[in-house]
Write an enzyme that holds these catalytic residues in place. Structure first.
Site: not given
Ligand code: FRU
Length: 481
Positions: A41, A44, A60, A103, A163, A221
């Site tokens: 998967l 971000d 991510q 993250y 973030d 976020e």
């Molecule tokens: C947004 C989020 C961020 C976090 C990341 C985790 O999609 O939830 O806030 O850092 O994805 O994968």
């Protein structure tokens, strides 16, 4: 140097790529010119930076399955935003401060060192969350060494605090973090530093339940703050906004405020929130400034908690992708997004028609079909009535001239039913579309609106048809990509 644990995690992830490479490659729905995960998967985009002439896009990544979990930072680079190279895995969750996920975060250049800021996500045995803002550095832009925690959770917030986006203003560094206050309001929180290690908490620059906004989501976020065309833009993803007429239709939203940040009082005076994209799959955008002075945005072509487990690509062991890079411009307080001009390098086999006229009929134009294509309709002139473009029997773009309404309809991949997203549009004069097997990005009126969506048509249906109930004239160009 990476720790032993981090190196082992990275080895495991490489084994996963090897194991499923073929399965992912064989998926008809894989994307041809968008960034997608090698396996697993992707969510971000992270750490976007144009560094020493190279564009870096981190992301991510969950290599071990097609759901969320303890995220890695995957890494792609490119010299032209078109040809991408898969680089070594940049970060893996391994230390006490990031063991349940590296993250989202951002990248800066610090005296020639590529420096990353990210959120270390930690959960204890009862599932309680802790959050740390962390730093990692690299001299060559490829091998990263973690430097540990630079910001701990200030008072007044829950552990949904993450973030970090870092930038320089004058001779100081600033960091904006997405947050949830103890009263369960989304906030964007500012920090300042001289040396990137010691950060002073300046407080929320704006957020829900403040002087400027009423209740506005329970968590914000992925904030990003930058100057553009003489003003400041704060991009943020508020979670928990109620759908209102045509707005806020996705599970979570992504949009921006335009205003002015007072760096001394840490207050951001701004106008109303506007969504960035009108489509179904768009979230967590991040921007970078490149050497040509362009502000370039890339987003996740997905939304958290939105039919994630229903994507057909899961059968091929991957899910989600990133949007095309888009150049941002601010005109009269509104963000315009256009695909970067480098995308023209992909064009092959042009087919063009001018003055196509359609009156109360449906039409197919020879050669205007395909699954990996760019379509550009210009000089659209619809005198009354409705125009409709049907794409591969799975999606339709409809403009209703009396209601001044643009609609994207698609067959839901979750339940097969038709679902739609809409926006008001005074006049439709151009539609610039990028189709990539199972994704579409539709730029309306040179970036005034954008609709981004995934769709899953049958491979053999590559038909695109045009219809008008009324009198429609347009010019069209098509390229295979
Ligand atoms: C947004 C989020 C961020 C976090 C990341 C985790 O999609 O939830 O806030 O850092 O994805 O994968």
């Amino acid at each position: 140097m990476k720790s032993e644990t981090e190196r082992e995690k990275i080895e495991q992830a490489y084994r996963e790529i090897e194991k499923y490479r073929d399965k992912v490659e064989k998926d008809y729905y894989r994307l041809q010119y968008h960034l997608m995960p090698p396996v697993g998967l992707m969510n971000d985009p992270n750490g976007l930076i144009h560094w020493n002439g190279v564009y870096h896009v981190f992301y991510q990544w969950m290599p071990f399955h097609t759901g969320h979990g303890a995220k890695f930072w995957g890494h792609y680079t490119s010299c032209d935003l078109i040809h991408w190279k898969q680089e070594k895995i940049a970060l893996a969750p391994s230390e006490w401060y990031d063991k349940d996920g590296c993250y989202s975060g951002s990248a800066i250049d610090h005296d020639g060192v590529l420096t990353l800021f990210y959120t270390g996500n930690v959960k204890d045995e009862h599932g309680n969350r802790q959050t740390y803002q962390c730093m990692a550095v690299s001299k060559n832009g490829i091998d990263f060494e973690k430097k540990g925690v630079v910001v701990t959770l200030p008072d007044g917030y829950t552990a949904h605090f993450r973030d970090p986006k870092v930038w320089k203003k004058g001779d100081k560094w600033y960091m904006i973090v997405g947050a949830q206050s103890e009263s369960l309001d989304g906030k964007a929180v500012l920090f300042r530093s001289q040396n990137l290690r010691d950060w002073e908490h300046l407080g929320p620059i704006t957020g829900g339940n403040s002087r400027q906004l009423g209740k506005f989501g329970y968590m914000w976020e992925c904030p990003d703050l930058f100057e553009l065309d003489g003003q400041e833009v704060l991009i943020v993803c508020p979670q928990g906004l109620e759908a209102e007429a045509m707005r806020y239709q996705n599970v979570h939203q992504s949009g921006y405020f335009v205003g002015r940040l007072d760096y001394e009082t840490a207050q951001f005076l701004h106008g109303p929130f506007a969504e960035l994209d009108r489509g179904f799959e768009f979230y967590a955008p991040q921007t970078m400034l490149d050497a040509k002075g362009r502000r370039i945005l890339i987003a996740w072509m997905g939304v958290p908690d939105q039919d994630e487990d229903k994507h057909p690509t899961i059968a091929h062991r991957w899910v989600h992708a990133l949007t095309l890079p888009r150049e941002l411009k601010l005109k009269d307080g509104k963000l315009y997004q256009t695909p970067v001009e480098e995308l023209q390098m992909l064009r092959k086999d042009k087919i063009a028609y001018s003055n196509v006229t359609i009156a109360n009929e449906e039409m197919i134009l020879e050669g205007i079909s395909g699954d990996v294509i760019e379509l550009n309709l210009e000089n659209i002139c619809l005198s009354g009535g409705i125009m409709e473009i049907a794409i591969r029997n799975t999606a339709r773009i409809i403009y209703h001239s009396d209601e001044r309404m643009l609609t994207l309809e698609r067959k839901s991949f979750a339940n097969g039913l038709t679902e739609k997203r809409q926006c008001r549009l005074e006049r439709l004069h151009s539609l610039h579309m990028f189709l990539d097997t199972s994704s579409m990005e539709v730029f309306v009126n040179k970036g005034e609106e954008v609709f981004t969506a995934r769709f899953f048509p049958y491979k053999h249906n590559q038909t695109i048809s045009f219809a008008a109930n009324g009198h429609l004239v347009f010019d069209i160009q098509k390229w295979s990509l």
